[in-house]
Design a protein around this motif. Structure first.
Motif, mmCIF file in Angstrom:
data_model
loop_
_atom_site.group_PDB
_atom_site.id
_atom_site.type_symbol
_atom_site.label_atom_id
_atom_site.label_comp_id
_atom_site.label_asym_id
_atom_site.label_seq_id
_atom_site.Cartn_x
_atom_site.Cartn_y
_atom_site.Cartn_z
ATOM 1 N N UNK A 30 0.850 -1.197 0.000
ATOM 2 C CA UNK A 30 0.000 0.000 0.000
ATOM 3 C C UNK A 30 0.880 1.239 0.000
ATOM 4 N N UNK A 31 1.879 1.229 0.887
ATOM 5 C CA UNK A 31 2.786 2.365 0.967
ATOM 6 C C UNK A 31 3.566 2.518 -0.335
ATOM 7 N N UNK A 32 4.042 1.390 -0.862
ATOM 8 C CA UNK A 32 4.844 1.428 -2.086
ATOM 9 C C UNK A 32 4.055 1.923 -3.283
ATOM 10 N N UNK A 33 2.852 1.396 -3.455
ATOM 11 C CA UNK A 33 2.045 1.777 -4.614
ATOM 12 C C UNK A 33 1.658 3.251 -4.532
ATOM 13 N N UNK A 34 1.255 3.680 -3.345
ATOM 14 C CA UNK A 34 0.856 5.082 -3.188
ATOM 15 C C UNK A 34 1.993 6.025 -3.529
ATOM 16 N N UNK A 35 3.210 5.701 -3.065
ATOM 17 C CA UNK A 35 4.317 6.627 -3.278
ATOM 18 C C UNK A 35 4.907 6.496 -4.674
ATOM 19 N N UNK A 36 5.076 5.246 -5.141
ATOM 20 C CA UNK A 36 5.747 5.058 -6.427
ATOM 21 C C UNK A 36 4.826 5.396 -7.601
ATOM 22 N N UNK A 37 3.560 5.005 -7.529
ATOM 23 C CA UNK A 37 2.664 5.222 -8.673
ATOM 24 C C UNK A 37 1.841 6.497 -8.577
ATOM 25 N N UNK A 38 1.596 6.968 -7.349
ATOM 26 C CA UNK A 38 0.694 8.111 -7.223
ATOM 27 C C UNK A 38 1.358 9.333 -6.584
ATOM 28 N N UNK A 39 2.665 9.213 -6.330
ATOM 29 C CA UNK A 39 3.392 10.379 -5.854
ATOM 30 C C UNK A 39 3.011 10.892 -4.479
ATOM 31 N N UNK A 40 2.464 10.017 -3.647
ATOM 32 C CA UNK A 40 2.108 10.434 -2.290
ATOM 33 C C UNK A 40 3.380 10.510 -1.444
ATOM 34 N N UNK A 41 3.440 11.437 -0.521
ATOM 35 C CA UNK A 41 4.563 11.540 0.396
ATOM 36 C C UNK A 41 4.612 10.303 1.305
ATOM 37 N N UNK A 42 5.806 9.694 1.465
ATOM 38 C CA UNK A 42 5.900 8.487 2.295
ATOM 39 C C UNK A 42 5.314 8.669 3.697
ATOM 40 N N UNK A 43 5.481 9.873 4.259
ATOM 41 C CA UNK A 43 4.983 10.091 5.618
ATOM 42 C C UNK A 43 3.458 10.108 5.660
ATOM 43 N N UNK A 44 2.844 10.361 4.512
ATOM 44 C CA UNK A 44 1.385 10.278 4.437
ATOM 45 C C UNK A 44 0.983 8.835 4.136
ATOM 46 N N UNK A 45 1.794 8.185 3.296
ATOM 47 C CA UNK A 45 1.475 6.815 2.894
ATOM 48 C C UNK A 45 1.534 5.861 4.078
ATOM 49 N N UNK A 46 2.492 6.095 4.968
ATOM 50 C CA UNK A 46 2.649 5.179 6.105
ATOM 51 C C UNK A 46 1.386 5.083 6.960
ATOM 52 N N UNK A 47 0.855 6.225 7.426
ATOM 53 C CA UNK A 47 -0.391 6.092 8.201
ATOM 54 C C UNK A 47 -1.563 5.551 7.385
ATOM 55 N N UNK A 48 -1.611 5.881 6.088
ATOM 56 C CA UNK A 48 -2.703 5.325 5.277
ATOM 57 C C UNK A 48 -2.588 3.801 5.232
ATOM 58 N N UNK A 49 -1.353 3.313 5.024
ATOM 59 C CA UNK A 49 -1.140 1.862 4.987
ATOM 60 C C UNK A 49 -1.551 1.247 6.319
ATOM 61 N N UNK A 50 -1.092 1.865 7.410
ATOM 62 C CA UNK A 50 -1.392 1.317 8.735
ATOM 63 C C UNK A 50 -2.902 1.282 8.962
ATOM 64 N N UNK A 51 -3.550 2.365 8.611
ATOM 65 C CA UNK A 51 -4.984 2.477 8.862
ATOM 66 C C UNK A 51 -5.774 1.468 8.025
ATOM 67 N N UNK A 52 -5.420 1.369 6.733
ATOM 68 C CA UNK A 52 -6.209 0.444 5.904
ATOM 69 C C UNK A 52 -5.991 -0.996 6.323
ATOM 70 N N UNK A 53 -4.746 -1.337 6.680
ATOM 71 C CA UNK A 53 -4.510 -2.697 7.163
ATOM 72 C C UNK A 53 -5.277 -2.921 8.465
ATOM 73 N N UNK A 54 -5.309 -1.873 9.305
ATOM 74 C CA UNK A 54 -6.071 -1.976 10.545
ATOM 75 C C UNK A 54 -7.530 -2.295 10.271
ATOM 76 N N UNK A 55 -8.120 -1.609 9.305
ATOM 77 C CA UNK A 55 -9.533 -1.848 8.975
ATOM 78 C C UNK A 55 -9.724 -3.277 8.462
ATOM 79 N N UNK A 56 -8.825 -3.715 7.583
ATOM 80 C CA UNK A 56 -8.921 -5.081 7.051
ATOM 81 C C UNK A 56 -8.844 -6.091 8.191
ATOM 82 N N UNK A 57 -7.853 -5.900 9.065
ATOM 83 C CA UNK A 57 -7.658 -6.859 10.156
ATOM 84 C C UNK A 57 -8.857 -6.863 11.093
#
Lengths: 322, 379, 250, 294
Positions: free
Chosen positions: A68-95
């Protein structure tokens, strides 16, 4: 309880100073990966060691975090510091959503269900070629930055990752010594009795499952931004098993044990390089022997060693007096 | 004054001594191969061939009088391990160049590491994106997938078999092949009716083939490495699938014929010239090298040298050429590698340039068919 | 306090309980007795939400609690102990009792992990409270020991302290005297009275007739899944049905 | 090929892979039922069966049947040795440490096989002919019939052993209550050993009869073991038809998933269905619910 915090303080000091001894060397690299593995082992230990729930699919959460973090930053140009919480949050919801049905299962059924989840996620990484790059991996993931400082190079990666790892350890120790930690351990020992005491075992299990997944996702995100490359092969069934092995070899329910287990399994391949082609045989043998003769893991082994040494000292004193 | 003179003397002495030492010290070359793990069918022959070349060089007096020391690490096909080990080669072993890794995924993972450290890497994997875009430090010896695809498509176009079913393995090799097969289809007037995949460890592909059988496809192209394609050939025979079956260069070794047995008859595939060295026309410029390579490899390792071994052989020989031309600093090696012209290797004839680090043309492949358990050139 | 109405429990073809109905008065000590296999433990499991009855209803203080899971019953003040003591072996005695205080503390996962100030204050309060209950059961000196290292008699006391920490209105005890020697049983008797004196209603399943007759205000007799009799100890002792059930048809 | 023929073929394919999974799953169930251990090294027994037969055939040049017997014997000895050396010395092992020990064992066995016999894949000759049989437009190989037949035979032998022999009954007693079993004079440790012997023999037999179809190599045990484990779990860890049904279900899901939906996601489809089954019936598809005793 005090002892844990003292130990943690000591450990932090060692972690902070350690890289100075390895600067420029390859070992520093190993230490970086050790940090990630420690974080994952501590996270899994919350679930496996405290709440007593097995997961043979934890590599999936690690992988989801990384992708999630990789795709957001590499393909969509999101800042890693924004991608990290997004990744954490979405995985949290899935779990969280997965946790309710999956944690109803017990024992080997739970093992099988988590394993199945891991395989499903692994297949998704492989098959969604347009998004993840498929089996050949995802390239071009940026490193993390604070202001003008880029976390590139081993030294900076080391401090970034170990910062997160130490934080994870501290939070886990805190949790262990709180009502949540006690309730989790109670569920592990006797789920019926803990429920009679008013512990909502099911919800608590889901909560800790979620927490564990979130930490794993953070580790995944850090991994992606340190490696700048991810591929599905790092998140397969084998890695899930390796994580469980780290926790058990380290000692169930012990935070520092998880570190010892992760450290050992990260370092072992380096040591085994001496025996070359025989490494896989020796590795298997070591797993067996250590589990057989250290049933409480490395943490238990260290503790009993300490106990062994103490009376020995006393004995010599007695002897001197006699 | 006196002291600085002494210091100067010491400095001169140290430098002289260091230079002297260096001359007698071996040239350290690193290698990352997946000797174990799923891609061990690549890594093991690669390691063998690389070791073979290194021993030959040393026996022949080394390069410019210096011995070569080859340091091989096993990546187990894991990208994380590959990165760690690349770091180890660079930092602890202080190698001047690295050959490998075996798979595209691992190579892509290692790429940023060698770029940052400024160490030339000659990859033995096929993925096109390794050298496109060109990275100053990164070369490769395995033929690009797209060349193999072109070979098959040219032939299909000639035979007017334009409706094609794809069956590719879901790992790095298959994914990369699938991407090329899809990309080039339109240009060759080929229509893809089915696009199925299978897992690298699957043991039965009748379901996918049944689906293909239900369509109007003229030919089946299967992209994978052993043992999957052998299972597919057998399953196709079981189902009585009468369509011509094409495979990739991933199975161009005797092993495939052994595994597939009768079912291998009539299978057509693009291959490096190495497996058909003995039937190549005498005029072929690669012939001499190929035959000696196969012989030597067989003598040492008891099995026929295949083109995977060839990738490592080529990498070592390219490196040798570059070292003979100039210094043993990483920068000089990379520079000289780029100037390689018409090197007759196992995989083909290599000509690198600042815009091309793959170095091969589609002539690197020939199309072969399996007849009576042996290879026959398809004209 | 507790009302059980027409409880029937079938296990496959086996009828473990049939139409059992009785009431437990507030502030009383009620004994449930009966020969082995009478359905006593099954009854407890239904009341405490571990089993779902085939039919029938359970009321606590007039509120229906049939099929409530145990974790919902604890906050309502219904707690039980177990026949074969379900200790949390890997924890200290104090921690065991602290688990009993779970429902009476609020800190969530986040404030626990971050050690927020109110969580620390709460921890201090919980420790004090837990020590109070250990003292109540006379085992305050064992607080820091690991539960697995305790002798059986002490485990029983820890289990009771743990149950009391939940702040129950109704305490169900499943064979509390099983495995205790006569001195420990005598101490237990005092402790049960002390518990009742704090205002807690007690229901116990017990085989030790001497103990039951000594401390119970009311007794319910079960036999083969049916209620045989209910009344004061004296009435029960003189009930011919009960005597027949215990001594056999002879 | 019309749709009906295709569907028949999917069913055939599903049944034939499913039978393989079932056969491997049986080995898991046998050990689990008498010891409560999930033996993650079971897949390696399967691998040993195939690889050993191949090498007895080619290197020792033994006749096919003798080669098979040698393979079963050696694998069984390996299974017994594994139990004696790693499981028996433990006093009161936790289920989790047993998991790690068997995982360690599987890594060890795989490593030894790799060192001894290399990394190549090999194919065994089929038992009887290589010409497919065609039924209703769909085809299967004669080897599949062998697999079906031997699976049935093994189940029958299992049933007979567990219900009509003293040792079998004793093993069942152990699985219900080890303490009680030892109190009535059953040598529990011998029964554990016996269960490893039986399941390694069954595993190696499975490895041999599937090798002509699936081929064999030092690393086939992982995937096959995983699928066999799943089959056993869905079947509720029964050592009889439950596991067979579990295996067949898994095989059918895979082949219909691959044929009708997507071959790339076929394993995912199979696992999603399995997860849903587990969510609805947490105690496995083919086992009765058990109430927890307090």
């Amino acid at each position: 309880m005090k002892r844990d915090y003292l130990l943690f303080l000591l450990f932090t000091l060692v972690v902070l100073v350690a890289p100075l001894a390895f600067e420029g060397g390859y070992l520093l690299n190993v230490l970086v990966f050790m940090g990630i593995n420690t974080m994952l082992a501590v996270a899994l230990n919350l679930l496996l060691g405290f709440a007593g729930q097995i997961s043979l699919g934890h590599a999936a959460f690690f992988g989801l975090g990384a992708y999630i973090s990789g795709v957001l930053t590499a393909n969509h140009g999101v800042n890693p510091w924004v991608a990290l919480p997004i990744a954490a949050l979405s995985v949290g919801v899935i779990a969280f959503l997965l946790g309710f049905p999956i944690l109803k299962l017990k024992g080997h059924y739970l093992a099988m269900a988590t394993l199945g989840f891991g395989i499903i996620v692994f297949i998704v990484f492989n098959e969604t070629v347009e998004i993840t790059g498929g089996p050949s991996g995802l390239t071009g993931i940026p490193t993390m930055k604070i202001g003008a400082m880029e976390f590139q190079g081993e030294m900076k990666s080391y401090y970034l990752i170990w910062g997160f790892t130490l934080l994870t350890m501290l939070l886990s120790i805190n949790l262990d010594h709180s009502r949540i930690g006690r309730a989790l351990r109670a569920i592990h020992d006797s789920e019926v009795a803990s429920r009679v005491m008013g512990v909502n075992a099911r919800f608590l299990k889901v909560q800790v499952f979620t927490l564990s997944a979130v930490i794993s996702a953070v580790a995944g995100s850090l991994y992606a931004h340190t490696m700048t490359f991810v591929s599905p092969s790092s998140f397969g069934f084998n890695f899930s098993v390796e994580l469980v092995t780290m926790v058990i070899i380290g000692g169930l329910g012990s935070i520092f044990g998880s570190f010892l287990g992760a450290a050992l399994l990260t370092f072992l391949p380096e040591l085994l390089r001496v025996v070359q082609d025989y490494d896989i045989v020796v590795y298997g043998l070591l797993l067996i022997v250590m589990t057989m003769y250290m049933p409480k893991g490395l943490a238990g082994g260290v503790a009993s060693l300490a106990r062994l040494l103490r009376p020995a000292k006393k004995r010599t004193v007695d002897h001197a007096q006699g | 004054m006196k002291r600085s003179a002494a210091a100067f003397c010491l400095f001169v002495f140290t430098v002289a001594w260091a230079t002297l030492c260096q001359a007698s010290q071996p040239i350290r070359i690193g290698a990352l191969f997946s000797v174990t793990g799923p891609p061990s069918f690549l890594g093991e022959p690669e390691r063998n061939a690389a070791q073979m070349v290194a021993d030959q060089i040393n026996k022949g007096g080394g390069i410019k009088g210096r011995q070569v020391q080859l340091i091989v690490y096993d990546t187990q096909g894991d990208a994380t391990k590959a990165v760690q080990l690349a770091n180890k080669l660079i930092k602890d072993d202080k190698v001047v160049a690295i050959i490998g890794p075996s798979t595209t995924g691992e190579t892509m993972a290692v790429l940023p590491v060698v770029e940052k450290a400024g160490i030339p890497l000659i990859s033995c994997s096929a993925g096109r994106k390794i050298t496109e875009p060109v990275n100053h430090w990164v070369f490769k010896t395995a033929q690009n997938d797209n060349l193999a695809v072109t070979r098959i498509y040219d032939y299909l176009q000639k035979k007017k078999l334009t409706r094609v079913a794809l069956l590719t393995v879901s790992d790095g090799f298959g994914a990369s092949g699938r991407e090329q097969l899809k990309a080039q289809a339109a240009a060759h007037g080929i229509q893809l009716l089915v696009d199925e995949t299978y897992g690298p460890k699957d043991t039965d592909m009748t379901a996918q083939l049944t689906k293909i059988k239900g369509t109007k496809a003229d030919a089946v192209i299967c992209w994978g490495t052993n043992p999957g394609p052998a299972v597919i050939a057998r399953n196709a025979k079981q189902l009585g699938l009468k369509l011509p079956l094409f495979m990739s260069h991933g199975v161009s070794s005797k092993k495939f014929i052994d595994l597939a047995g009768d079912a291998a008859e009539g299978v057509t595939l693009p291959s490096g010239k190495v497996i058909v060295a003995d039937v190549l026309p005498a005029s072929d410029p690669q012939r001499k090298w190929l035959i000696s390579f196969v012989k030597e490899y067989q003598k040492l390792y008891k099995v026929e040298g295949d083109h995977f071994a060839g990738h490592a052989w080529d990498a070592m020989m390219l490196l040798k050429g570059a070292l003979e031309k100039g210094d043993d600093t990483p920068a000089a090696i990379a520079g000289n590698l780029e100037k390689t012209k018409e090197f007759h290797g196992i995989g083909g004839i290599f000509t690198y340039s600042p815009t091309d680090h793959a170095g091969l043309t589609k002539d690197a492949f020939v199309l072969v068919e399996i007849k009576n358990k042996d290879w026959v050139l398809v004209k | 306090m507790l009302r059980v109405e027409g409880i029937t429990q079938l296990f496959g073809g086996l009828t473990a309980l049939e139409e059992v109905t009785f009431t437990v008065g507030k502030g009383s000590i009620t004994g449930v007795i009966g020969p082995n296999g009478a359905g006593k433990t099954t009854l407890f499991n239904i009341v405490t939400g571990l089993y779902t009855p085939s039919s029938g209803r359970v009321f606590l203080d007039g509120k229906e609690i049939t099929c409530f899971p145990p974790e919902r019953l604890a906050p309502l003040g219904l707690v039980r102990t177990f026949q074969n003591i379900e200790m949390f072996h890997q924890m200290t005695v104090l921690e065991n009792v602290l688990v009993g205080l779970h429902t009476r503390s609020r800190s969530g996962m986040i404030s626990c992990a971050l050690k927020l100030p109110w969580h620390l204050a709460e921890e201090r309060r919980l420790h004090a409270e837990a020590m109070k209950w250990l003292e109540f059961c006379g085992i305050a000196d064992l607080a820091e020991l690991e539960a697995r290292a305790l002798p059986f008699g002490n485990c029983r006391l820890v289990e009771i302290a743990r149950a009391m920490a939940v702040n129950p209105k109704l305490l169900l005890m499943d064979e509390p005297a099983a495995g205790l020697n006569s001195r420990e049983t005598a101490d237990l008797e005092l402790l049960i009275r002390k518990i009742r004196d704090t205002g807690v209603t007690v229901v116990l399943v017990e085989h030790d007739m001497e103990l039951v007759m000594e401390i119970c205000d009311a007794i319910v007799v079960l036999n083969l899944g049916k209620k045989l009799a209910q009344g004061s100890p004296r009435e029960i002792q003189e009930n011919p049905d009960v005597i027949r059930a215990y001594l056999g048809e002879g | 090929m019309d749709l009906l023929q295709q569907l028949t073929q999917y069913a055939f394919s599903g049944f034939s892979t499913g039978a393989i999974y079932a056969l491997i799953g049986l080995g898991f169930a046998i050990i689990y039922n008498s010891t409560g251990i999930i033996n993650f090294a079971q897949g390696e027994f399967v691998m040993l069966g195939g690889v050993l037969t191949y090498f007895s055939l080619t290197v020792l040049r033994l006749p096919y049947l003798v080669a098979m017997a040698v393979a079963v014997a050696v694998t069984t000895a390996a299974g017994a040795a594994f139990e004696r050396l790693t499981i028996r010395p433990l006093k009161s092992p936790s289920p989790l440490s047993l998991v790690i020990i068997t995982i360690g064992g599987s890594i060890f066995i795989r490593g030894v096989a790799m060192l001894l016999w290399g990394k190549d894949t090999h194919a065994l000759p089929p038992f009887s002919g290589n010409d497919p049989l065609t039924v209703g437009g769909a085809s299967i190989m004669p080897q599949h019939l062998w697999i079906f037949g031997i699976t049935l035979l093994i189940i029958a032998a299992n049933k007979f052993f567990f219900y009509y022999t003293i040792s079998g009954k004793a093993m069942r007693a152990c699985s219900h209550n080890r303490t009680a079993a030892s109190l009535v004079g059953i040598d529990v440790r011998k029964m554990v050993l016996l269960s490893f012997v039986i399941s390694s023999a069954v595993g190696s037999l499975a490895g041999i009869i599937i090798a002509p179809l699936t081929m064999t190599a030092y690393d086939v045990g992982v995937m096959l073991g995983l699928k066999g484990f799943c089959a056993a779990i869905i079947g509720g860890m029964s050592s009889g038809f439950g596991t067979v049904l579990g295996g067949l279900l898994l095989g059918l899901l895979e082949s219909f998933g691959a044929g009708l939906i997507s071959s790339g996601y076929k394993d995912a489809i199979a696992f999603i269905v399995l997860l849903l089954i587990l969510f609805i019936r947490p105690q496995g598809l083919f086992s009765k619910a058990q109430t927890e005793r307090v």
